[in-house]
Write an enzyme that holds these catalytic residues in place. Structure first.
Site, PDB file in Angstrom:
ATOM      1  N   HIS A 131       0.801  -1.225   0.000  1.00 28.52           N
ATOM      2  CA  HIS A 131       0.000   0.000   0.000  1.00 28.52           C
ATOM      3  C   HIS A 131       0.835   1.277   0.000  1.00 28.52           C
ATOM      4  CE1 HIS A 131      -3.693  -2.381   1.726  1.00 28.52           C
ATOM      5  NE2 HIS A 131      -3.461  -2.625   0.465  1.00 28.52           N
ATOM      6  N   GLY A 139      -1.829  -9.472  12.490  1.00 30.70           N
ATOM      7  CA  GLY A 139      -2.377  -8.142  12.777  1.00 30.70           C
ATOM      8  C   GLY A 139      -3.129  -7.505  11.634  1.00 30.70           C
TER       9      GLY A 139
HETATM   10  P1  OAD Z   1      -7.216  -3.032  10.449  1.00 33.11           P
HETATM   11  O1  OAD Z   1      -7.244  -1.790  11.274  1.00 33.11           O
HETATM   12  O2  OAD Z   1      -8.378  -3.362   9.593  1.00 33.11           O
HETATM   13  O3  OAD Z   1      -7.020  -4.295  11.391  1.00 33.11           O
HETATM   14  C1  OAD Z   1      -6.060  -4.328  12.393  1.00 33.11           C
HETATM   15  C2  OAD Z   1      -6.049  -5.725  12.946  1.00 33.11           C
HETATM   16  O4  OAD Z   1      -5.020  -5.812  13.918  1.00 33.11           O
HETATM   17  C3  OAD Z   1      -7.359  -6.143  13.643  1.00 33.11           C
HETATM   18  O5  OAD Z   1      -7.725  -7.431  13.173  1.00 33.11           O
HETATM   19  C4  OAD Z   1      -6.949  -6.185  15.128  1.00 33.11           C
HETATM   20  O6  OAD Z   1      -7.664  -7.188  15.833  1.00 33.11           O
HETATM   21  C5  OAD Z   1      -5.496  -6.550  15.034  1.00 33.11           C
HETATM   22  N1  OAD Z   1      -4.661  -6.153  16.166  1.00 33.11           N
HETATM   23  C6  OAD Z   1      -4.733  -5.029  16.912  1.00 33.11           C
HETATM   24  N2  OAD Z   1      -3.741  -4.992  17.821  1.00 33.11           N
HETATM   25  C7  OAD Z   1      -3.012  -6.126  17.644  1.00 33.11           C
HETATM   26  C8  OAD Z   1      -1.854  -6.663  18.256  1.00 33.11           C
HETATM   27  N3  OAD Z   1      -1.206  -6.015  19.251  1.00 33.11           N
HETATM   28  N4  OAD Z   1      -1.368  -7.844  17.810  1.00 33.11           N
HETATM   29  C9  OAD Z   1      -1.998  -8.508  16.807  1.00 33.11           C
HETATM   30  N5  OAD Z   1      -3.102  -8.059  16.191  1.00 33.11           N
HETATM   31  C10 OAD Z   1      -3.593  -6.874  16.590  1.00 33.11           C
HETATM   32  O7  OAD Z   1      -5.858  -2.968   9.621  1.00 33.11           O
HETATM   33  P2  OAD Z   1      -5.418  -3.757   8.315  1.00 33.11           P
HETATM   34  O8  OAD Z   1      -5.956  -5.135   8.281  1.00 33.11           O
HETATM   35  O9  OAD Z   1      -3.963  -3.539   8.172  1.00 33.11           O
HETATM   36  O10 OAD Z   1      -4.953   0.441   3.660  1.00 33.11           O
HETATM   37  O11 OAD Z   1      -6.145  -2.909   7.199  1.00 33.11           O
HETATM   38  C11 OAD Z   1      -5.840  -3.184   5.872  1.00 33.11           C
HETATM   39  C12 OAD Z   1      -5.792  -1.941   5.082  1.00 33.11           C
HETATM   40  O12 OAD Z   1      -7.022  -1.244   5.253  1.00 33.11           O
HETATM   41  C13 OAD Z   1      -4.758  -0.946   5.545  1.00 33.11           C
HETATM   42  O13 OAD Z   1      -3.507  -1.197   4.982  1.00 33.11           O
HETATM   43  C14 OAD Z   1      -5.316   0.341   5.021  1.00 33.11           C
HETATM   44  C15 OAD Z   1      -6.814   0.113   5.090  1.00 33.11           C
HETATM   45  O14 OAD Z   1      -7.406   0.383   3.926  1.00 33.11           O
HETATM   46  C16 OAD Z   1      -4.538   1.634   3.211  1.00 33.11           C
HETATM   47  O15 OAD Z   1      -4.389   2.604   3.895  1.00 33.11           O
HETATM   48  C17 OAD Z   1      -4.269   1.637   1.770  1.00 33.11           C
END
Ligand code: OAD
Length: 238
Positions: free
Chosen positions: A118, A187
């Site tokens: 991204h 994560g």
């Molecule tokens: P999200 O904010 O959707 O999800 C974050 C995940 O991390 C959730 O499933 C939480 O449960 C988990 N989480 C939180 N704290 C944690 C920890 N300490 N250890 C392990 N897991 C933990 O973020 P992404 O999945 O990265 O794109 O979102 C994907 C994309 O959506 C991002 O890259 C962004 C957005 O669109 C862009 O900005 C282009």
């Protein structure tokens, strides 16, 4: 369970790791879908991270990214980022790191060859590439910086909702997912495609590390409930 997974890690010829915002949570970067803090609490990230939003309100979107950039610049990689970098250093060629994060913390932890699907929040580019008549260095500072001659705007060099991922990066990530014999999905909520689809095309075992259930749990051989900053060092230390 950890012991079993450590054996899988030790036995794997090639490991592909897909990370999302959760790996940076312990560093103090709010995850994408978390409630936002302070001034920005009333804005929905999903409504800000689009080209449409930027064209409609360039200053608001630019300032939001500037706020996030400043916040990220003040935090440090955590034990999860460091464990991945150290593993790759000890085992060259055995790990491909694919991230959805734009925060650069994997790179700051020492990981090289990171596939940043991204983009990078610290970089910007012209909004209308066809129009670009001047060099980036000539942009007039502003919110956002702009071209004096053609009016083109600088925008964050990240992939926004509705935009296509860089094809070479995605192809490399897909090849690693298919070719590896172990995939760690760390994560990420697993809701944003095509990144989430990598877990579904994995050629080997899939292990999810997350504090909460995810949309990809059904694709996993093992779902490990836990904090990435604690779990990754346990999985990856020799
Ligand atoms: P999200 O904010 O959707 O999800 C974050 C995940 O991390 C959730 O499933 C939480 O449960 C988990 N989480 C939180 N704290 C944690 C920890 N300490 N250890 C392990 N897991 C933990 O973020 P992404 O999945 O990265 O794109 O979102 C994907 C994309 O959506 C991002 O890259 C962004 C957005 O669109 C862009 O900005 C282009």
């Amino acid at each position: 369970m950890i012991e079993q997974l450590r054996e899988w890690v030790a036995a794997a010829r090639h490991i592909t790791v897909l990370t999302g915002a959760g790996i940076s949570a312990e560093s103090g970067v709010p995850t994408f879908r978390d409630a936002q803090a302070g001034l920005w609490a009333r804005f929905d990230p999903m409504q800000l991270a689009t080209e449409e939003a930027f064209r409609a309100q360039p200053a608001t979107v630019w300032d939001w990214y500037a706020f996030r950039r400043d916040m990220i610049a003040q935090v440090e990689p955590n034990a999860g980022h460091l464990a991945l970098a150290a593993f790759a250093q000890r085992h060259p060629q055995r790990l491909t790191l694919v991230t959805q994060n734009v925060d650069g913390l994997h790179q700051r932890a020492g990981s090289t060859g990171v596939i940043a699907l991204h983009g990078n929040i610290f970089e910007d580019k012209w909004l209308d590439p066809a129009k670009a008549c001047c060099d980036a260095g000539e942009a007039i500072p502003g919110s956002p910086p702009y071209c004096r001659r053609c009016g083109n705007l600088r925008r964050p060099a990240v992939v926004w909702f509705g935009e296509v991922l860089p094809a070479p990066a995605l192809a490399q990530a897909e090849a690693a997912a298919r070719g590896g014999d172990l995939m760690l999905v760390v994560g990420t909520s697993g809701v944003v495609y095509p990144a989430a689809g990598l877990a579904r095309m994995a050629g080997g075992k899939v292990v999810i590390v997350n504090t909460e259930p995810t949309e990809l749990d059904d694709a996993a051989d093992v779902v490990l409930a836990g904090n990435a900053a604690q779990v990754l060092p346990q999985l990856l230390e020799d």
